[in-house]
Design a protein around this motif. Structure first.
Motif, short mmCIF file in Angstrom:
data_model
loop_
_atom_site.label_atom_id
_atom_site.label_comp_id
_atom_site.label_asym_id
_atom_site.label_seq_id
_atom_site.Cartn_x
_atom_site.Cartn_y
_atom_site.Cartn_z
N TYR A 490 0.83 -1.21 0.00
CA TYR A 490 0.00 0.00 0.00
C TYR A 490 0.87 1.26 0.00
O TYR A 490 0.54 2.25 -0.62
N TYR A 502 1.30 5.98 -3.47
CA TYR A 502 1.07 7.42 -3.30
C TYR A 502 2.13 8.23 -4.04
O TYR A 502 1.83 9.26 -4.63
N GLY A 516 -7.96 -1.60 -1.02
CA GLY A 516 -8.48 -1.32 0.32
C GLY A 516 -7.68 -0.18 0.92
O GLY A 516 -6.94 -0.36 1.89
N ILE A 517 -7.81 0.99 0.33
CA ILE A 517 -6.96 2.13 0.73
C ILE A 517 -7.68 2.97 1.78
O ILE A 517 -8.78 3.47 1.54
N THR A 518 -7.05 3.12 2.91
CA THR A 518 -7.64 3.88 3.99
C THR A 518 -7.36 5.36 3.81
O THR A 518 -6.23 5.74 3.50
N ARG A 523 -1.94 11.07 4.19
CA ARG A 523 -1.99 10.80 2.74
C ARG A 523 -2.70 11.94 2.02
O ARG A 523 -2.36 12.29 0.90
N LEU A 685 0.61 -4.87 9.33
CA LEU A 685 1.27 -4.79 8.01
C LEU A 685 2.49 -3.88 8.15
O LEU A 685 2.42 -2.88 8.88
N GLY A 688 1.48 0.70 5.92
CA GLY A 688 0.03 0.84 5.81
C GLY A 688 -0.52 1.70 6.92
O GLY A 688 0.20 2.13 7.82
N SER A 689 -1.81 1.91 6.83
CA SER A 689 -2.45 2.82 7.77
C SER A 689 -2.51 2.23 9.18
O SER A 689 -2.50 2.97 10.16
N THR A 690 -2.55 0.90 9.28
CA THR A 690 -2.61 0.28 10.62
C THR A 690 -1.29 0.54 11.35
O THR A 690 -1.28 0.89 12.53
N GLU A 738 -7.48 -4.38 9.56
CA GLU A 738 -8.76 -3.68 9.47
C GLU A 738 -9.90 -4.68 9.54
O GLU A 738 -9.77 -5.82 9.08
N TYR A 764 -12.56 3.53 3.50
CA TYR A 764 -11.81 3.24 2.28
C TYR A 764 -12.23 4.23 1.19
O TYR A 764 -13.42 4.52 1.05
#
Ligand code: ASP
Length: 916
Positions: A490, A502, A516-518, A523, A685, A688-690, A738, A764
């Motif tokens: 991601y 990005y 599955g982009i948060t 961002r 991950l 990623g956002s998490t 997620e 998302y």
């Protein structure tokens, strides 16, 4: 013949001279043969188009007056002057006024127009203007005189500027550049520049010489490098083409760029050659070329270009439509005609004489104000829409059109309107992307159920998944094609830079990122997001706890081992204390034969065994025939019973819970539980956002967890969710992911479960490069799909239907939660064991009893066998010959005189009787 001719000539000459003399006399006396109005236009040397428009329209007006048999004639004159030279202009105006001019069509030059305006004010000569005027419209009664003889058909600059500002606000531009050429440009941009005052809009302003292609190119390059994609240009419509050409050469004309021109004449020049570049090109306009009258006149003037007087057309070669000022010149003539007719009808004497106004004498025209009043009140439908004037001579109730260059039709088209009453109304800004004939590049991460790759039997690659389905819906409705580029991760963005997808979006290597982009704020600083299409939160994927092996003695579970040990100890203690206290107190010593009062033996019923019997009886809620007789023993019994009441109630309460619900307990119930221990590792991950959630959290608990995760070796961060799942299944690992991913995994693997609630709430979305023209359109489609519940259907398709091999029954198998024999087996074992032990004790009692008798005739084994046979004879009586016992007991009974616990009561009485 010669004399005759000279006579005639002489006579004619005399007539002409007489006529001239009479005419001059009439003029001097202000008397005209018919009602005539004299109009003079001041035009610059280069304003041929305006001059021609003035003449053409005047011709038409005159013809219409002629055919209409109106007792009125318009005399039109124009003076070519250097508009920048106030002296020349003032001289010319004074001259035409002295010739009897009653209406002046003023100039657009700021210096000369000031002069003309004040002269007209002084001499009460209506001054009609058709140019943009930088001066404020006087709308206060404090200075009502300044422009009171002036009417301007060009919308006042405040109103125009407000309309432009409304448009920028509508587009919600937060960062843009403004290019202008001169100070007038700055005035036009005033309202827009004020947007930056509140600090939320960043505006870069550049003064530029649009005639110099190099400087245009350099500025555009500069703007491109500083990521300016929204540019407002204030230039003459003649420059629009050249600026766009420079933009195309600088590669600043792709669909990510938006050029908004301040001119009202965007469609005048041909810019169709830029249709393949995709940039958004917009402006406002006053004259709608599709309007019937405008269309006809344009055609007519185009025809003029081809006839013999080709250079006499007000429409210059290459102009596609009538420029605003030319159209306003046309409208001004008709405003004047209508007003003159009205004045002539109301007061026929008003135009019967020439104006006597004069610069020298400072004498005003007495009907000037009346004529102006009629002009203000006319209601003409002109090329620039309905013409109405306000109290101060400013144009009112006009409508501006928002126009945009259509890539499909290669021309400027209306997409909305603006007027001072209802403000902005954008009606149609939906040019489909297919018209750009562009295939969008879409980035995705292959992770089911969001996006997956499938190769069919013919070897064709096909993408599928929740996000791909949504993308297909959007592509179909917006009519664009797309091609997918796979990305390994991601990626993420921090304060300064981005990685992965990005960065590619920033570099414009792709148009969309669909996975599955948060949506995160970090961002959003670098890329744009559409409206969210699904809501979710971070949660924990964990392995289901293995069901505890059913233990035979699970009835012991309600109490901890310690409690059992304490209970046994306290039971023995209390029994012994009971024994001691009973022996201590004299009131527990009683005559065993109350009928025999002379008996000198007293007996205490609470032997050690009896005490234990009493206490065990009460703990098992049974009781026994033994009863304490005195206060002290009753006290002990009382507190013991209280103790047993509480213990048994607690046990009963706990037993049910332990045997049912407590059978499959997870070692962790929440993120907090995880944070408090170190045996079970946990991770996310690796990008990623998490990961960012923990990294940037302000909560100490998540900060602590992040530090723990960072310090683990081997690392606890995984490359993708499949790796996370694998590690969870291996045990002692919790995977933060997620909720959507967790639900998907749990649905497909019965060994997995979700632990705890969501740690946050996010959505998302589809990511796009900053300033992408597709953002709003895709957002609209997403909202539409949400309204129609299409996204919900897709979710249930990909989460609960597709690729499910097994269904996990979870806890549903045994809805009643009934206890099985395994749960209660221990109780049976205790029962059987107890009976077995009692049989053994009975045998020992028998042997002991027999062994202690010296006078036994038969061996013990024979006696035991006989007694056993006798005991097992179920149908036999419950009495037996005394010798069975007598042989063994006579002497015994005579010796002890105490009760025999192992024999029943009647049996003992019988023995006692025999003995007596
Ligand atoms: N959906 C996440 C992202 O956009 C991936 C994750 O961190 O779970 O980065």
């Amino acid at each position: 013949m010669g004399e005759e001719t000279s006579k005639i000539m002489f006579r004619t000459e005399r007539y002409v001279l007489t006529a001239i003399f009479l005419l001059s006399l009439m003029k001097d006396s202000g008397v005209r043969a018919e009602n005539i109005i004299r109009v003079d236009a001041m035009v610059g040397y280069e304003d041929t188009a305006l001059e021609l428009a003035f003449k053409e329209t005047m011709n038409k007006a005159q013809q219409s007056l002629l055919y209409g048999n109106k007792n009125l004639k318009i005399e039109d004159f124009f003076s070519r002057v250097n508009l920048e030279d106030s002296y020349e202009v003032s001289g010319e105006v004074c001259k035409v006024i002295s010739f009897g001019s009653e209406v002046i069509f003023g100039t657009h030059s700021r210096s000369s127009s000031e002069y003309v305006t004040s002269l007209c004010n002084q001499l009460s000569i209506p001054n009609l203007q058709i140019h943009w005027d930088s001066r404020e419209v006087v709308t206060s009664t404090k200075r009502p005189d300044r422009d009171h003889m002036t009417l301007n058909l060009y919308p006042d600059h405040h109103t125009l500027s407000a309309a432009q500002r409304d448009l920028i606000k509508f587009w919600d531009w937060k960062k843009f550049a403004v290019l202008y050429e001169d100070n007038d440009g700055l005035i036009r941009l005033q309202s827009i520049l004020k947007l930056s005052f509140k600090g939320r809009v960043a505006i870069t302003t550049r003064k530029i010489n649009f005639l110099n292609p190099e400087s245009v190119k350099n500025v555009l390059k500069d703007l491109k490098n500083t990521e300016h994609q929204r540019i407002i240009v204030d230039c003459h419509y003649d420059r629009v083409h050249d600026i766009l050409k420079e933009a195309a050469e600088t590669e600043a004309l792709s669909e990510y760029f938006h050029y908004h021109f301040m001119t009202l004449d965007l469609g005048v020049t041909d810019i169709s050659e830029f249709s393949e570049y995709g940039a958004n090109i917009t402006a406002l306009r006053l004259v709608n070329p599709e309007h019937g009258a405008v269309k006809n006149l344009t055609e007519e003037w185009k025809q003029l270009q081809f006839n013999i007087r080709g250079n006499r057309s007000p429409l210059r070669k290459g102009q596609l439509q009538i420029p605003t000022e030319t159209a306003l010149m046309h409208d001004a003539v008709w405003v004047l005609t209508e007003a003159a007719l009205a004045l002539n009808e109301a007061n026929p004497t008003a135009l019967a004489s020439y104006s006597r106004a004069s610069c020298d004498k400072a004498a005003p025209w007495e009907f000037g104000a009346d004529l102006l009043g009629y002009m203000k009140s006319v209601n003409v439908d002109g090329l620039s829409g309905t013409i109405q004037f306000g109290q101060y001579g400013q144009r009112e109730n006009f409508e501006l059109e928002v126009v945009k260059f259509s890539h499909e039709f290669k021309k400027v088209q209306k997409i909305g309107t603006w007027n001072s009453l209802s403000f902005l109304n954008i009606t149609d800004d939906n040019e489909s992307l297919s018209q750009l004939n562009k295939t969008l590049k879409v980035l995705t991460v292959l992770e089911m159920p969001y996006a997956g790759k499938k190769i069919d039997e013919y070897g064709n690659v096909k993408y599928e998944g929740f996000c791909i389905d949504i993308l297909d819906y959007i592509a179909e409705s917006m009519k664009f094609k797309y091609e997918i580029q796979e990305e390994p991760t991601y990626g993420n963005c921090d304060e300064k830079e981005c990685t992965g997808m990005y960065q590619k979006l920033i570099d414009r290597e792709a148009d969309l990122a669909v996975a599955g982009i948060t949506i995160t704020s970090a961002r959003e600083k670098f890329v744009d997001f559409t409206k969210p299409f699904w809501n979710l939160g971070i949660t924990i994927l964990f392995r289901k706890p293995k069901a505890k092996p059913v233990r035979l003695f699970s009835f012991l579970d309600p109490f901890h081992e310690d409690v059992w040990v304490y209970m046994i100890a306290i039971y023995l203690c209390v029994s012994f204390m009971f024994f001691v206290i009973a022996r201590l107190t004299p009131y527990e010593w009683c005559n065993p034969y109350p009928c025999n009062q002379e008996e000198d033996i007293v007996e205490n019923q609470f032997s050690v065994l009896n005490s234990m019997w009493l206490t065990i009886g009460s703990i098992l809620q049974q009781g026994c025939e033994l009863a304490p007789r005195t206060v002290s023993t009753r006290m002990v019994a009382g507190v013991w019973w209280f103790f047993t009441l509480i213990i048994i109630s607690s046990y009963t309460a706990n037993l049910a819970a332990f045997l049912t619900a407590g059978r499959m307990q997870s070692p962790i119930e929440s993120a907090e539980d995880l944070s408090k221990q170190t045996d079970i590792k946990y991770g996310t991950l690796q990008t990623g956002s998490t990961y960012s959630f923990f990294q940037n959290s302000i909560f100490p608990i998540y900060q602590r967890m992040f530090t723990f995760m960072k310090n683990q070796n081997p690392p606890v961060f995984v490359k993708n969710s499949n790796e996370g799942e694998k590690r969870v299944l291996q045990g002692d690992y919790a995977y933060f992911a997620e909720s959507t991913t967790v639900e998907y995994k749990v649905e497909r693997n019965c060994d997995l479960t979700q632990i705890g609630n969501w740690l946050n709430s996010v959505g998302y979305g589809i990511a796009l490069p900053k300033g992408s023209p597709y953002k709003d359109k895709i957002s609209q489609r997403i909202l539409y799909l949400q309204d129609k519940q299409v996204i919900k259907q897709l979710y249930s398709k990909w989460w609960t239907k597709m690729y499910i091999n097994q269904t996990c029954d979870n806890e549903k198998k045994d809805p009643s939660n009934a206890l099985s024999i395994q749960n209660l087996g221990g109780v049976f074992v205790v029962l059987v064991g107890g009976i077995g032990v009692s049989i053994v004790i009975a045998v020992f009692e028998f042997i002991y009893y027999a062994w202690t008798k010296r006078d036994i005739p038969d061996p013990i084994c024979t006696q035991l066998k006989d007694e056993l046979i006798f005991a097992l004879r179920c149908w036999g009586s419950s009495s037996k010959p005394a010798d069975h016992v007598i042989r063994a007991s006579k002497s015994d009974l005579s010796r002890t005189g105490v009760s025999l616990p192992s024999l029943n009561h009647e049996y003992a009485n019988a023995i006692r009787d025999i003995h007596a």
